[in-house]
Design an enzyme around this catalytic site. Structure first.
Site, PDB file in Angstrom:
ATOM      1  N   PRO A 145       0.823  -1.218   0.000  1.00  8.14           N
ATOM      2  CA  PRO A 145       0.000   0.000   0.000  1.00  8.14           C
ATOM      3  C   PRO A 145       0.857   1.268   0.000  1.00  8.14           C
ATOM      4  CG  PRO A 145      -0.832  -1.558   1.589  1.00  8.14           C
ATOM      5  CD  PRO A 145       0.448  -2.134   1.079  1.00  8.14           C
ATOM      6  N   CYS A 146       0.351   2.278  -0.713  1.00  4.72           N
ATOM      7  CA  CYS A 146       1.168   3.477  -0.927  1.00  4.72           C
ATOM      8  C   CYS A 146       0.575   4.710  -0.251  1.00  4.72           C
ATOM      9  CB  CYS A 146       1.285   3.746  -2.422  1.00  4.72           C
ATOM     10  SG  CYS A 146      -0.314   4.019  -3.189  1.00  4.72           S
TER      11      CYS A 146
END
Ligand SMILES: C[S@@+](CC[C@H](N)C(=O)[O-])C[C@H]1O[C@@H](n2cnc3c(N)ncnc32)[C@H](O)[C@@H]1O
Length: 446
Positions: free
Chosen positions: A71-72
Site C-alpha cells: 500500500p502506498c
C-alpha cells in the site's frame, strides 16, 4: 508469487509476459474475489503483517520471484504522508522476500516511497540479504498504457550489481507516449464510427486518417454492430474527455494525449467549480467534454473491457482500479526480467566508464576495446552482473565457451571486467548509504 495482489492488474500483466503466478495474497475480501473470478483460485485472503504465518507458507512454495505493490497511501502525494502501519507493509514485503529468498523480486510503489524511512529499512534488509537493486521510476504511458502514471519499480536479483536492469528497462520504452485514441482505436479495430450524413457514405474511419467533419447528425448513436465498448463513440466524437482535476491542474484533455493518472475519483462529473473556472489550458469547456465511464478508467488502467468487477460495489471497484499496476506496464517489466533470466539481454555499459578510462591514460581505441570486452564477457555470463567482483571473475572462468578462448582473449576479458568493477566500485558504493535513523530503529525494536 504476488503479495498485495489487489484486483490483479500486476498478475494479469505478468501472466501475459509468460509468468505462472502460483500464489497471490491480499487481505481485502472484495479484491480477493475479483481476482479469483478473473485470474483463478490461486489467491488467498491473508494479512501479510502476519509474517509468522505467511513466511513459512511462501518459503515452502519456493517461488522464483516475489512481486507486489505494498500500500502506498502513507507515501502518496494524495495522502497525509505520515508513515504508519501501511508504510510498514513495505518492510513486511522486504522481510518476506528475505525469508523466502527467491532469485528475483519486483516491488511497485509511488515515487515518494523512495524517500521514505520504510523503504530505507526495507532496502537495507534486501541489500544485507544479498540482492542487487535496480530502482527505476517508470512512466506507464511509455509502456503501452494511455496514462501518465509515474511509479517506482524496484527489481532485485540475488548477487547482482546495483543498476543491473536499468538500461534494459529504458530500452523497453516506446518512442512516444500512448494516447487515449490509441486505446480507443484498438477497441474498435483501429477504426471509429461516425454516423454518415448520406446513405451509402462511410461511417467507419481509420484513426490514422483525418476525421470526417463532425456535424449534428454524426452524433447519433452507433449501430449495434459498431459497439464493442459503449461510450467510445462519445469520446471519439467529442475528441476530449474530463477527469477530476488534481489541485489546480487541467480537467480536460484531448484523446490525442495520455490520460492523467487514474485515481478513485477520476471519472466523477465536473463539479460546479470545475464548470465555473475551467483551466485555461483545457482542450474545451468541461461541459462539452466526454465523462469517462468505469469501464473506460478500467481499460485505461489496462484491464480488458470484459474484466468481471461484479464481486465488488462501485466505490470499491473504483478504488481497486486506481490501486492497480497497469497490466501492460507489468507485462513490459516482466518481459525484461524474463529476457535477462534467459540470458537474452546484457546491461549497457554505464555512463562515464569511458571517461574514467581516458583519465587513466587509455587511448580512444583502448577505451573502445575495453568496452567491447566487457560486453563480450557479459554475454558469456548470460547478462549477469555481480555485486562481488571476485565472484564475477570466478563465474567467468566456469561459463560455457570461456575455456575454449585463447589465453590472450581470456586475459583481456578478465582485465576488462576487473576494470569495470573497479570503476563501479567508487561512485555506486557511495550511493548505497543506508538512509536509516536511530529513532526508527527503536520503533522496530519495540
Ligand atoms: C496498491 S494495491 C495493489 C494493487 C495490485 N498490485 C494490482 O496491480 O492490482 C495494495 C493492496 O494491498 C492490500 N493490503 C493492504 N494491507 C494489507 C495487508 N495487511 N495484508 C495483505 N494485503 C494488504 C490492499 O487490499 C490492496 O489491494
Amino acid at each position: 508469487m504476488e503479495l498485495f495482489a489487489g484486483a490483479g492488474g500486476m498478475s494479469l500483466g505478468l501472466k501475459r509476459a509468460g509468468f505462472e503466478v502460483v500464489q497471490a495474497y491480499d487481505s481485502w475480501a472484495p479484491a480477493v474475489e475479483v481476482y479469483r473470478r478473473n485470474l483463478g483460485p490461486h489467491i488467498w485472503q491473508a494479512d501479510l503483517k502476519d509474517i509468522f504465518h505467511v513466511g513459512p507458507m511462501i518459503t515452502a512454495l519456493a517461488p522464483d520471484i516475489i512481486c507486489g505493490g505494498p500500500p502506498c497511501q502513507d507515501f502518496s502525494s494524495a495522502g497525509e504522508r505520515i508513515e504508519g502501519e501501511r508504510a510498514a507493509l513495505t518492510r513486511a514485503f522486504a522481510m518476506l522476500v528475505c525469508i523466502a529468498r527467491p532469485s528475483w523480486f519486483l516491488m511497485e510503489n509511488v515515487p515518494r516511497a523512495a524517500q521514505s524511512q520504510a523503504w530505507a529499512d526495507a532496502r537495507a534488509m534486501l541489500v544485507k540479504a544479498g540482492y542487487g537493486l535496480t530502482e527505476s521510476k517508470l512512466d506507464a504511458s511509455f509502456y503501452g498504457v494511455p496514462q501518465i502514471r509515474k511509479r517506482l519499480f524496484v527489481v532485485g536479483r540475488l548477487g547482482e550489481a546495483d543498476g543491473f536492469l536499468e538500461s534494459a528497462l529504458a530500452a523497453a520504452r516506446t518512442d512516444r507516449p500512448m494516447t487515449v485514441r490509441d486505446m480507443l482505436g484498438d477497441a474498435l479495430g483501429d477504426a471509429f464510427y461516425s454516423h454518415p450524413r448520406m446513405p451509402g457514405k462511410r461511417g467507419v474511419w481509420s484513426t490514422e486518417e483525418p476525421a470526417p467533419t463532425m456535424r449534428g447528425s454524426s452524433r447519433r448513436p452507433m449501430p449495434p454492430s459498431y459497439q464493442p465498448h459503449p461510450g467510445d463513440a462519445a469520446i471519439l466524437e467529442r475528441g476530449a474527455f474530463f477527469t477530476r482535476p488534481y489541485h489546480t491542474g487541467r480537467g480536460v484533455r484531448t484523446i490525442d494525449e495520455p490520460a492523467p493518472v487514474i485515481v478513485r475519483t477520476s471519472r466523477e462529473r465536473p463539479r460546479p467549480k470545475d464548470l465555473a473556472m475551467p483551466h485555461p489550458a483545457d482542450a474545451m469547456h468541461p461541459s462539452q467534454a466526454a465523462v469517462l465511464s468505469q469501464t473506460h478508467v478500467s481499460r485505461i488502467q489496462g484491464f480488458p473491457g470484459n474484466w468481471d468487477w461484479s464481486a465488488a460495489n462501485s466505490r470499491d471497484t473504483d478504488q481497486m482500479i486506481a490501486n492497480a499496476v497497469p497490466a501492460a506496464l507489468a507485462e513490459a517489466i516482466g518481459r525484461v526480467i524474463r529476457a535477462r533470466e534467459a540470458g537474452e539481454s546484457i546491461p549497457e555499459i554505464q555512463g562515464r566508464f569511458g571517461q574514467w578510462l581516458r583519465q587513466r591514460g587509455f587511448s580512444k581505441p583502448a577505451v573502445r576495446n575495453a568496452k567491447s570486452r566487457v560486453n563480450r564477457a557479459r554475454r558469456l555470463l548470460l547478462g549477469r552482473t555481480f555485486g562481488d567482483a571476485a565472484a564475477e571473475q570466478a563465474s567467468l572462468e566456469t561459463v560455457d565457451g570461456f575455456a575454449s578462448l585463447s589465453v590472450a582473449i581470456r586475459s583481456d576479458l578478465r582485465a576488462a571486467l576487473r576494470l569495470y568493477a573497479e570503476w563501479r566500485g567508487d561512485p555506486p558504493k557511495a550511493k548505497r548509504k543506508p538512509k536509516v535513523d536511530a529513532s526508527n530503529h527503536e520503533m522496530i525494536a519495540a
